[in-house]
Write a protein that holds these residues in place. Structure first.
Motif, mmCIF file in Angstrom:
data_model
loop_
_atom_site.group_PDB
_atom_site.id
_atom_site.type_symbol
_atom_site.label_atom_id
_atom_site.label_comp_id
_atom_site.label_asym_id
_atom_site.label_seq_id
_atom_site.Cartn_x
_atom_site.Cartn_y
_atom_site.Cartn_z
ATOM 1 N N PHE A 19 1.099 -1.145 0.260
ATOM 2 C CA PHE A 19 -0.322 -0.177 0.291
ATOM 3 C C PHE A 19 0.724 1.803 -0.328
ATOM 4 C CE2 PHE A 19 -3.136 -2.924 1.573
ATOM 5 C CZ PHE A 19 -4.008 -3.113 1.120
ATOM 6 N N TYR A 208 -10.715 -2.517 2.004
ATOM 7 C CA TYR A 208 -9.067 -2.014 2.136
ATOM 8 C C TYR A 208 -9.137 -1.053 3.233
ATOM 9 C CZ TYR A 208 -8.960 -4.832 -2.474
ATOM 10 O OH TYR A 208 -9.034 -5.951 -3.606
ATOM 11 N N TRP A 280 -7.811 -5.390 -6.066
ATOM 12 C CA TRP A 280 -7.236 -3.949 -5.022
ATOM 13 C C TRP A 280 -6.399 -2.781 -6.597
ATOM 14 C CZ3 TRP A 280 -6.530 -0.126 -2.127
ATOM 15 C CH2 TRP A 280 -5.469 0.759 -2.219
ATOM 16 N N TYR A 316 -4.557 4.923 0.732
ATOM 17 C CA TYR A 316 -3.977 4.178 0.043
ATOM 18 C C TYR A 316 -4.102 4.267 -0.982
ATOM 19 C CZ TYR A 316 -3.536 1.243 4.407
ATOM 20 O OH TYR A 316 -2.981 0.908 5.948
#
Ligand SMILES: [Zn+2]
Length: 402
Positions: A19, A208, A280, A316
């Motif tokens: 991240f 996340y 992601w 992030y």
């Protein structure tokens, strides 16, 4: 990067998601130009036991020494259910010794005392929490839970018939040591209640924001069971509840015999972890294009809820330049700046004053209705809310399709 797994001590912990380097989510700034300590946040996966964990955790003394967080600040809607389950545990009597590792300000033990339990002991490393617990009259020892501390407690207080640990295991970097301390404190046949955030839920949501520096371990029902089995606890039941996202609550009985792990569980955990990793970049891109379309026509976008989860998600995903400011009802946060993103934190009225078009809700799903009800004027002027915390029904549509 990581010499050994937190749970099984194997060296095969491989990076899953990087991240980047980020500041501590609790550390708000008084000046947006202030320098910040940052630390890399990398999620890793243990090929040997299937535990998802941080690769390079921040040393605990960086944040726990003056840890400014008390359990009673947050509404625990599932506590009455837990107390009821404890009261129904076969063989557990009101004078049975009950021990809680990581008892924070003692509110949970106090809830058991109200139901007639008489022999209660808490253990907690944070000074503020210990002081608050003692004010409540809950006997609390200030220490980390290690085998040496457990031996002292077992000698002075005695082994326990009920061992409780709530929202603690996800913070523990040395789980084998914690397991050894548990074995010292547990009387054969003792009941165990362990509560952790449900990473299995976060993987499918996907969420996340749950990955932050304090949560070094991310348990699923499988890995939590594996940990307890390794202690010598037979898991009898696992249930879920909502508490800052979904949580897992495992109930078990200490037999003293370690239960061997199932190899198939690791393969399944691996498949889920890889799917979470692959989603992601898609998730991040979809969030940016959603905000692009919402910003058309010069609509301002703000954030409601300057908490750790929203701070992590914004940092992030790199959303800071897309947001005008953050709103939070906690007066201590107002006038400050969020870590990393340096978004100014303002009171609720700013949504109307600044003519915000879209407000991203970063509050627990169970509190959204209450927050929205307080913003009639914002809604009347055409303002809209969308959530960024699963499992809200107000998540933008892309969430389910990435
Ligand atoms: Zn492992």
């Amino acid at each position: 990067m990581k010499p050994r797994c937190d749970l099984c001590a194997d060296s095969r912990v491989t990076p899953l998601i990087e991240f980047g380097a980020h500041p501590i989510a609790h550390h708000f700034l008084t000046d947006p130009a202030q320098a910040e300590y940052t630390h890399p946040v990398t999620l890793g996966f243990c090929e040997a036991c299937g535990l998802t964990q941080l690769m390079d955790p921040i040393p605990p003394e960086k944040f726990y020494t003056d840890y400014n967080w008390l359990s009673s600040w947050k509404w625990n809607p599932h506590v009455p259910r837990l107390v009821e389950a404890i009261e129904q545990m076969p063989g557990l009597m009101k004078p049975s010794p009950v021990f809680e590792a990581g008892s924070n300000d003692g509110t949970f033990l106090a809830a058991l005392r109200e139901r007639g339990f008489t022999k209660l002991l808490g253990l907690e490393p944070a000074q503020d929490a210990v002081t608050a617990a003692r004010k409540l009259g809950v006997e609390t020892v200030r220490a980390y839970f290690t085998p040496a501390v457990a031996r002292e407690l077992a000698a002075s207080f005695g082994q326990c018939d009920l061992f409780i640990t709530r929202q603690v295991l996800e913070h523990v970097t040395n789980l084998p040591e914690f397991a050894e301390a548990m074995r010292v404190m547990l009387r054969p046949g003792a009941r165990v209640l362990a509560e952790v955030p449900d990473f299995g839920f976060n993987q499918t949501a996907p969420d996340y924001s749950a990955i932050w520096e304090e949560h070094v371990n991310h348990f699923t029902a499988e890995t939590l069971t594996r940990f307890l089995n390794d202690v010598g606890v037979e898991v009898t039941h696992v249930e879920t509840a909502m508490f800052s996202g979904q949580i897992l609550i495992a109930f078990g009985t200490y037999t003293g015999n370690r239960i061997a792990p199932k190899a198939a569980a690791v393969a399944e955990s691996r498949a889920k972890a890889l799917a979470y990793r692959d989603r992601w970049p898609k998730f991040r891109a979809a969030l940016h294009s959603y905000l692009d379309s919402e910003a058309k026509g010069g609509r301002k976008i703000a954030l409601y809820g300057a908490g750790c989860r929203s701070s992590c998600l914004i940092n992030y995903t790199g959303l800071s330049s897309r947001l005008a400011f953050a709103v939070d009802d906690q007066p201590e946060k107002q006038g400050r700046f969020m870590p990393g993103s340096r978004l100014a934190v303002r009171p609720s009225e700013a949504l109307v004053l600044e003519n915000v078009g879209l407000c991203l809700l970063a509050v627990n799903a169970e509190n959204e209705e209450k927050v929205i009800a307080r913003h009639a004027e914002f809604l009347r002027r055409g303002g809209r809310f969308a959530s960024i915390h699963p499992p809200s029904p107000r998540l933008p549509a892309f969430w389910k399709t990435v």
